[in-house]
Design a protein around this motif. Structure first.
Motif, PDB file in Angstrom:
ATOM      1  N   UNK A  91       0.858  -1.178   0.000  1.00  0.00           N
ATOM      2  CA  UNK A  91       0.000   0.000   0.000  1.00  0.00           C
ATOM      3  C   UNK A  91       0.894   1.228   0.000  1.00  0.00           C
ATOM      4  N   UNK A  92       0.772   2.070  -1.028  1.00  0.00           N
ATOM      5  CA  UNK A  92       1.690   3.188  -1.227  1.00  0.00           C
ATOM      6  C   UNK A  92       1.129   4.516  -0.726  1.00  0.00           C
ATOM      7  N   UNK A  93      -0.142   4.772  -0.998  1.00  0.00           N
ATOM      8  CA  UNK A  93      -0.761   6.041  -0.598  1.00  0.00           C
ATOM      9  C   UNK A  93      -2.202   5.807  -0.174  1.00  0.00           C
ATOM     10  N   UNK A  94      -2.629   6.583   0.831  1.00  0.00           N
ATOM     11  CA  UNK A  94      -4.000   6.505   1.337  1.00  0.00           C
ATOM     12  C   UNK A  94      -4.525   7.936   1.381  1.00  0.00           C
ATOM     13  N   UNK A  95      -5.587   8.215   0.629  1.00  0.00           N
ATOM     14  CA  UNK A  95      -6.067   9.595   0.479  1.00  0.00           C
ATOM     15  C   UNK A  95      -7.552   9.686   0.804  1.00  0.00           C
ATOM     16  N   UNK A  96      -7.911  10.148   2.016  1.00  0.00           N
ATOM     17  CA  UNK A  96      -9.324  10.359   2.330  1.00  0.00           C
ATOM     18  C   UNK A  96      -9.853  11.611   1.660  1.00  0.00           C
ATOM     19  N   UNK A  97     -11.150  11.618   1.353  1.00  0.00           N
ATOM     20  CA  UNK A  97     -11.799  12.776   0.744  1.00  0.00           C
ATOM     21  C   UNK A  97     -13.125  13.032   1.449  1.00  0.00           C
ATOM     22  N   UNK A  98     -13.962  13.862   0.846  1.00  0.00           N
ATOM     23  CA  UNK A  98     -15.171  14.328   1.529  1.00  0.00           C
ATOM     24  C   UNK A  98     -16.103  13.190   1.928  1.00  0.00           C
ATOM     25  N   UNK A  99     -16.398  12.293   1.009  1.00  0.00           N
ATOM     26  CA  UNK A  99     -17.278  11.154   1.306  1.00  0.00           C
ATOM     27  C   UNK A  99     -16.752   9.903   0.629  1.00  0.00           C
ATOM     28  N   UNK A 100     -15.445   9.830   0.492  1.00  0.00           N
ATOM     29  CA  UNK A 100     -14.810   8.730  -0.228  1.00  0.00           C
ATOM     30  C   UNK A 100     -13.341   8.655   0.176  1.00  0.00           C
ATOM     31  N   UNK A 101     -12.645   7.687  -0.395  1.00  0.00           N
ATOM     32  CA  UNK A 101     -11.189   7.646  -0.234  1.00  0.00           C
ATOM     33  C   UNK A 101     -10.604   6.837  -1.386  1.00  0.00           C
ATOM     34  N   UNK A 102      -9.300   7.005  -1.595  1.00  0.00           N
ATOM     35  CA  UNK A 102      -8.603   6.284  -2.648  1.00  0.00           C
ATOM     36  C   UNK A 102      -7.301   5.708  -2.100  1.00  0.00           C
ATOM     37  N   UNK A 103      -6.984   4.518  -2.558  1.00  0.00           N
ATOM     38  CA  UNK A 103      -5.762   3.834  -2.138  1.00  0.00           C
ATOM     39  C   UNK A 103      -4.927   3.536  -3.373  1.00  0.00           C
ATOM     40  N   UNK A 104      -3.670   3.894  -3.322  1.00  0.00           N
ATOM     41  CA  UNK A 104      -2.718   3.517  -4.372  1.00  0.00           C
ATOM     42  C   UNK A 104      -1.863   2.370  -3.852  1.00  0.00           C
ATOM     43  N   UNK A 105      -1.684   1.352  -4.680  1.00  0.00           N
ATOM     44  CA  UNK A 105      -0.957   0.156  -4.243  1.00  0.00           C
ATOM     45  C   UNK A 105      -0.046  -0.335  -5.364  1.00  0.00           C
ATOM     46  N   UNK A 106       0.884  -1.188  -4.997  1.00  0.00           N
ATOM     47  CA  UNK A 106       1.780  -1.825  -5.966  1.00  0.00           C
ATOM     48  C   UNK A 106       1.251  -3.234  -6.228  1.00  0.00           C
ATOM     49  N   UNK A 107       0.701  -3.505  -7.427  1.00  0.00           N
ATOM     50  CA  UNK A 107       0.116  -4.825  -7.691  1.00  0.00           C
ATOM     51  C   UNK A 107       1.140  -5.953  -7.747  1.00  0.00           C
ATOM     52  N   UNK A 108       2.430  -5.589  -7.839  1.00  0.00           N
ATOM     53  CA  UNK A 108       3.463  -6.624  -7.807  1.00  0.00           C
ATOM     54  C   UNK A 108       3.774  -7.071  -6.377  1.00  0.00           C
ATOM     55  N   UNK A 109       3.289  -6.300  -5.395  1.00  0.00           N
ATOM     56  CA  UNK A 109       3.557  -6.617  -3.991  1.00  0.00           C
ATOM     57  C   UNK A 109       2.317  -7.156  -3.291  1.00  0.00           C
ATOM     58  N   UNK A 110       1.166  -6.543  -3.537  1.00  0.00           N
ATOM     59  CA  UNK A 110      -0.076  -6.987  -2.925  1.00  0.00           C
ATOM     60  C   UNK A 110      -1.092  -7.288  -4.026  1.00  0.00           C
ATOM     61  N   UNK A 111      -1.706  -8.454  -3.955  1.00  0.00           N
ATOM     62  CA  UNK A 111      -2.679  -8.866  -4.955  1.00  0.00           C
ATOM     63  C   UNK A 111      -3.913  -7.985  -4.840  1.00  0.00           C
TER      64      UNK A 111
END
Length: 298
Positions: free
Chosen positions: A50-70
């Motif tokens: 898991x590289x980045x975790x970004x909360x927002x107003x009523x949502x959130x987004x996660x950036x990940x490395x697919x070669x490390x975590x399925x």
């Protein structure tokens, strides 16, 4: 006891490296607090990949490395955290109460807004005069009091570097609502305190914008050189979950703060605080009063 029903989140893929999670279709303090609770829990677990975790107003987004975590393993983890968090009514958010001084009706935003009156709903009034009128207030002094007396929670940080979006911590029928300009401006002074819809913001840099302009703060909130003491750990001051108290100041106070900024000694006043949603929802005004006492304590 106040209870809140949680809704099932909607998960979607963003290319090969992102998962976007929509918790509600519209912004509310409940929805935003669920986003804070889920992303805080994910950050505490922080699985490898898991590289980045970004909360927002009523949502959130996660950036990940697919070669490390399925990807589907991560998706199931997020769904598990969502179930564990539930409506987040018992979650305690370790955050800060932050005091932001504001010179309302300042000369710089006043000059700027006059250049863009053909973009505005009311060409014959200033932004704050218009905001006071459509919110049923007698004058700008009454509006400034309503804007500054109740705290705001930072629902997300972004759009441009370091810009906080803030949601007023009052019952819905007392929230200040002001539409954005009919057409965006090409100029907004740095550190303008703005408002669009139900959201407040502070413009971290000079540039285009469409929010109504109410004043400016002398407090820098973005320092790419990390020269001021508030920026030792980050280029940006605000974090999602920060609770903001706007404090009106006069021109002399503004100029004194600017001198401190130029001398490299200015600090934004803040205090740590653990925020829980349930006691706030049960008694918003009483909770706000007790919470702001923390900021006033030495």
């Amino acid at each position: 006891m106040t209870t809140a029903e949680s809704t099932t989140a909607r998960y979607s893929w963003g290319g090969d490296e992102h998962i976007f999670v929509e918790l509600a279709e519209s912004m509310s303090l409940r929805a935003n607090f669920r986003a804070m609770a889920i992303t805080t829990s994910l950050r505490e677990q922080r699985p490898e990949g898991v590289l980045e975790i970004c909360p927002a107003n009523a949502s959130y987004q996660v950036r990940y490395n697919p070669d490390v975590i399925e990807p589907h393993t991560l998706l199931e983890l997020l769904r598990d955290i969502e179930k564990q968090v539930g409506d987040a009514i018992d979650f305690s958010l370790a955050t800060r109460i932050v005091e932001i001084p504001v010179l309302y009706e300042d000369p710089w935003t006043t000059e700027t807004l006059q250049r863009f009156r053909d973009h505005h709903q009311d060409p014959d009034a200033t932004d704050i005069e218009y905001a006071a009128r459509i919110n049923g207030m007698s004058d700008t002094r009454e509006f400034i009091a309503a804007h500054s007396q109740s705290p705001w929670i930072t629902s997300m940080v972004g759009f441009v570097a370091g810009l906080p979006f803030m949601f007023q911590m009052v019952p819905q029928d007392r929230q200040l609502i002001v539409p954005k300009y009919l057409r965006p401006r090409t100029d907004t002074p740095k550190q303008t305190v703005g408002h669009g819809g139900c959201f407040g913001c502070i413009y971290s840099v000079r540039g285009a914008g469409g929010y109504q302009m109410f004043g400016v703060t002398p407090a820098p909130i973005y320092d790419p050189g990390q020269e001021l003491p508030d920026f030792e750990d980050s280029l940006v001051f605000f974090r999602p979950g920060d609770i903001v108290k706007f404090t009106p100041i006069d021109r002399d106070q503004y100029d004194e703060h600017v001198k401190q900024v130029e001398a490299g000694t200015y600090r934004i006043r803040s205090r740590p605080f653990d925020f829980r949603l349930e006691p706030f929802l049960d008694d918003p005004d009483g909770f706000n009063s007790r919470m702001l006492e923390v900021l006033r304590a030495d």
